[in-house]
Design a protein around this motif. Structure first.
Motif, mmCIF file in Angstrom:
data_model
loop_
_atom_site.group_PDB
_atom_site.id
_atom_site.type_symbol
_atom_site.label_atom_id
_atom_site.label_comp_id
_atom_site.label_asym_id
_atom_site.label_seq_id
_atom_site.Cartn_x
_atom_site.Cartn_y
_atom_site.Cartn_z
ATOM 1 N N MET A 168 0.800 -1.231 0.000
ATOM 2 C CA MET A 168 0.000 0.000 0.000
ATOM 3 C C MET A 168 0.832 1.281 0.000
ATOM 4 S SD MET A 168 -3.007 -1.060 -0.289
ATOM 5 C CE MET A 168 -3.836 0.500 -0.021
ATOM 6 N N ASN A 169 2.145 1.175 -0.034
ATOM 7 C CA ASN A 169 3.015 2.348 0.006
ATOM 8 C C ASN A 169 2.647 3.329 -1.113
ATOM 9 O OD1 ASN A 169 5.160 4.016 0.756
ATOM 10 N ND2 ASN A 169 6.519 3.019 -0.728
ATOM 11 N N GLY A 170 2.215 4.528 -0.742
ATOM 12 C CA GLY A 170 1.871 5.553 -1.718
ATOM 13 C C GLY A 170 0.501 5.407 -2.361
ATOM 14 N N VAL A 171 -0.243 4.359 -2.016
ATOM 15 C CA VAL A 171 -1.587 4.174 -2.560
ATOM 16 C C VAL A 171 -2.545 4.948 -1.653
ATOM 17 C CG1 VAL A 171 -3.426 2.524 -3.104
ATOM 18 C CG2 VAL A 171 -1.020 1.902 -3.497
ATOM 19 N N THR A 172 -3.170 5.974 -2.225
ATOM 20 C CA THR A 172 -4.054 6.814 -1.415
ATOM 21 C C THR A 172 -5.528 6.572 -1.702
ATOM 22 O OG1 THR A 172 -3.837 8.584 -3.036
ATOM 23 C CG2 THR A 172 -2.317 8.620 -1.153
ATOM 24 N N ALA B 38 -4.560 1.580 -15.616
ATOM 25 C CA ALA B 38 -3.435 2.493 -15.372
ATOM 26 C C ALA B 38 -3.584 3.254 -14.055
ATOM 27 C CB ALA B 38 -3.288 3.464 -16.541
ATOM 28 N N GLN B 39 -4.820 3.521 -13.623
ATOM 29 C CA GLN B 39 -5.020 4.242 -12.367
ATOM 30 C C GLN B 39 -4.531 3.437 -11.163
ATOM 31 O OE1 GLN B 39 -7.190 4.055 -14.854
ATOM 32 N NE2 GLN B 39 -8.508 5.826 -14.974
ATOM 33 N N LEU B 40 -4.359 2.141 -11.331
ATOM 34 C CA LEU B 40 -3.873 1.300 -10.229
ATOM 35 C C LEU B 40 -2.355 1.112 -10.277
ATOM 36 C CD1 LEU B 40 -6.686 -1.410 -10.106
ATOM 37 C CD2 LEU B 40 -6.387 0.574 -8.632
ATOM 38 N N THR B 41 -1.674 1.891 -11.112
ATOM 39 C CA THR B 41 -0.223 1.743 -11.278
ATOM 40 C C THR B 41 0.547 1.747 -9.957
ATOM 41 O OG1 THR B 41 -0.285 2.602 -13.536
ATOM 42 C CG2 THR B 41 1.839 2.707 -12.388
ATOM 43 N N PRO B 42 0.291 2.660 -9.025
ATOM 44 C CA PRO B 42 1.062 2.610 -7.769
ATOM 45 C C PRO B 42 0.944 1.258 -7.063
ATOM 46 C CG PRO B 42 -0.100 4.691 -7.931
ATOM 47 C CD PRO B 42 -0.609 3.824 -9.054
ATOM 48 N N PHE B 43 -0.266 0.723 -6.999
ATOM 49 C CA PHE B 43 -0.438 -0.583 -6.367
ATOM 50 C C PHE B 43 0.240 -1.676 -7.185
ATOM 51 C CE2 PHE B 43 -2.661 -4.639 -6.144
ATOM 52 C CZ PHE B 43 -2.368 -4.975 -4.833
ATOM 53 N N LEU B 44 0.087 -1.657 -8.506
ATOM 54 C CA LEU B 44 0.696 -2.685 -9.359
ATOM 55 C C LEU B 44 2.214 -2.688 -9.215
ATOM 56 C CD1 LEU B 44 -1.532 -2.183 -12.530
ATOM 57 C CD2 LEU B 44 -1.702 -4.022 -10.831
ATOM 58 N N LEU B 45 2.818 -1.515 -9.150
ATOM 59 C CA LEU B 45 4.273 -1.427 -8.954
ATOM 60 C C LEU B 45 4.679 -1.981 -7.587
ATOM 61 C CD1 LEU B 45 4.937 2.093 -10.481
ATOM 62 C CD2 LEU B 45 5.527 -0.134 -11.484
ATOM 63 N N ASN B 46 3.917 -1.623 -6.567
ATOM 64 C CA ASN B 46 4.194 -2.170 -5.233
ATOM 65 C C ASN B 46 4.064 -3.687 -5.238
ATOM 66 O OD1 ASN B 46 4.496 0.431 -4.248
ATOM 67 N ND2 ASN B 46 2.499 0.486 -3.251
ATOM 68 N N ALA B 47 3.037 -4.188 -5.920
ATOM 69 C CA ALA B 47 2.793 -5.632 -5.933
ATOM 70 C C ALA B 47 3.945 -6.376 -6.592
ATOM 71 C CB ALA B 47 1.471 -5.946 -6.638
ATOM 72 N N PRO C 119 0.346 -13.193 -22.327
ATOM 73 C CA PRO C 119 -0.230 -12.380 -23.405
ATOM 74 C C PRO C 119 -1.647 -11.879 -23.130
ATOM 75 C CG PRO C 119 0.921 -14.263 -24.337
ATOM 76 C CD PRO C 119 0.924 -14.446 -22.838
ATOM 77 N N SER C 120 -2.424 -12.590 -22.341
ATOM 78 C CA SER C 120 -3.788 -12.150 -22.027
ATOM 79 C C SER C 120 -3.806 -10.859 -21.218
ATOM 80 C CB SER C 120 -4.544 -13.246 -21.277
ATOM 81 O OG SER C 120 -3.926 -13.495 -20.024
ATOM 82 N N LEU C 121 -2.677 -10.500 -20.617
ATOM 83 C CA LEU C 121 -2.568 -9.283 -19.813
ATOM 84 C C LEU C 121 -1.530 -8.319 -20.391
ATOM 85 C CD1 LEU C 121 -2.621 -10.883 -16.246
ATOM 86 C CD2 LEU C 121 -4.514 -9.751 -17.430
ATOM 87 N N ALA C 122 -1.344 -8.353 -21.699
ATOM 88 C CA ALA C 122 -0.316 -7.531 -22.349
ATOM 89 C C ALA C 122 -0.351 -6.054 -21.940
ATOM 90 C CB ALA C 122 -0.400 -7.678 -23.865
ATOM 91 N N PRO C 123 -1.523 -5.435 -21.730
ATOM 92 C CA PRO C 123 -1.516 -4.039 -21.287
ATOM 93 C C PRO C 123 -0.786 -3.832 -19.953
ATOM 94 C CG PRO C 123 -3.689 -4.619 -22.109
ATOM 95 C CD PRO C 123 -2.892 -5.898 -22.026
ATOM 96 N N LEU C 124 -0.754 -4.847 -19.107
ATOM 97 C CA LEU C 124 -0.020 -4.741 -17.852
ATOM 98 C C LEU C 124 1.470 -4.565 -18.108
ATOM 99 C CD1 LEU C 124 0.289 -4.864 -14.768
ATOM 100 C CD2 LEU C 124 0.259 -7.366 -14.952
ATOM 101 N N ALA C 125 2.007 -5.277 -19.079
ATOM 102 C CA ALA C 125 3.428 -5.129 -19.413
ATOM 103 C C ALA C 125 3.721 -3.690 -19.818
ATOM 104 C CB ALA C 125 3.821 -6.099 -20.522
ATOM 105 N N LYS C 126 2.830 -3.072 -20.582
ATOM 106 C CA LYS C 126 3.023 -1.676 -20.998
ATOM 107 C C LYS C 126 2.967 -0.731 -19.798
ATOM 108 C CE LYS C 126 1.280 -2.086 -25.730
ATOM 109 N NZ LYS C 126 2.551 -2.300 -26.330
ATOM 110 N N ILE C 127 2.051 -0.978 -18.869
ATOM 111 C CA ILE C 127 1.963 -0.148 -17.660
ATOM 112 C C ILE C 127 3.260 -0.243 -16.868
ATOM 113 C CG2 ILE C 127 0.832 0.035 -15.394
ATOM 114 C CD1 ILE C 127 -1.796 -0.819 -16.836
ATOM 115 N N LEU C 128 3.751 -1.464 -16.679
ATOM 116 C CA LEU C 128 4.988 -1.658 -15.909
ATOM 117 C C LEU C 128 6.186 -1.048 -16.631
ATOM 118 C CD1 LEU C 128 4.387 -5.329 -14.707
ATOM 119 C CD2 LEU C 128 4.083 -3.223 -13.382
ATOM 120 N N GLU C 129 6.303 -1.304 -17.933
ATOM 121 C CA GLU C 129 7.413 -0.745 -18.713
ATOM 122 C C GLU C 129 7.402 0.780 -18.663
ATOM 123 O OE1 GLU C 129 6.646 -2.488 -22.520
ATOM 124 O OE2 GLU C 129 7.887 -4.249 -22.108
ATOM 125 N N GLY C 130 6.200 1.370 -18.716
ATOM 126 C CA GLY C 130 6.070 2.823 -18.659
ATOM 127 C C GLY C 130 6.533 3.411 -17.338
#
Length: 145
Positions: A12-16, A71-80, A96-107
């Motif tokens: 939860m670090n930084g997740v408000t 993308a709005q959950l990026t802080p949590f996804l990065l923490n996870a 591959p079914s979650l390919a947009p997640l790879a783009k969020i993380l890479e970004g």
């Protein structure tokens, strides 16, 4: 594993706030085992995100796959992925079914790549619950940390 409270703090670090997709209809997660704990609970007390340890590994489960590509959950996804990865700097594999997640993380500067199968060289592997072809490989991967 660290205590559930320490793990919760890391996740939860930084997740408000939670900005989950409104059109996603989540299931309710049922927690079993002493190591599992809720991360997000809705107003009705249903667990929508949970975490646990298993063997030497860790896991985070979300109640709807759309939470993993929002993308709005990026802080949590990065923490996870940071909390899940026992080898800092190891690449994050994304089915591959979650390919947009790879783009969020890479970004966000995370070494993430779309991988059709879990590999030992990965630090974390992200997959939806609709693929049953790798169950044994995933359990082995997780148990090994």
């Amino acid at each position: 594993m660290a205590t559930p409270s320490a793990a919760f703090e890391a996740l939860m670090n930084g997740v408000t706030s939670w900005d989950v997709p409104e059109d996603a209809v989540p299931c309710e997660l049922l927690l079993i085992g002493e190591a599992s704990f809720p991360v997000m609970v809705n107003d009705m007390g249903q667990v929508l995100i949970a975490a646990s340890s298993y063997g030497r590994g860790r896991l985070v489960v979300v109640s709807h796959e759309d939470y993993l590509v929002e993308a709005q959950l990026t802080p949590f996804l990065l923490n996870a992925v940071g909390w899940l990865c026992s080898s800092p700097g190891a690449p994050i594999g994304v089915h591959p079914s979650l390919a947009p997640l790879a783009k969020i993380l890479e970004g966000s500067g995370v070494d993430a790549k779309v991988e059709p199968e879990v590999k030992d060289s990965l630090g974390v592997y992200c997959i939806d619950a609709y693929n049953e072809t790798m169950t044994e490989k995933l359990v082995k991967f997780m148990k090994c940390g």
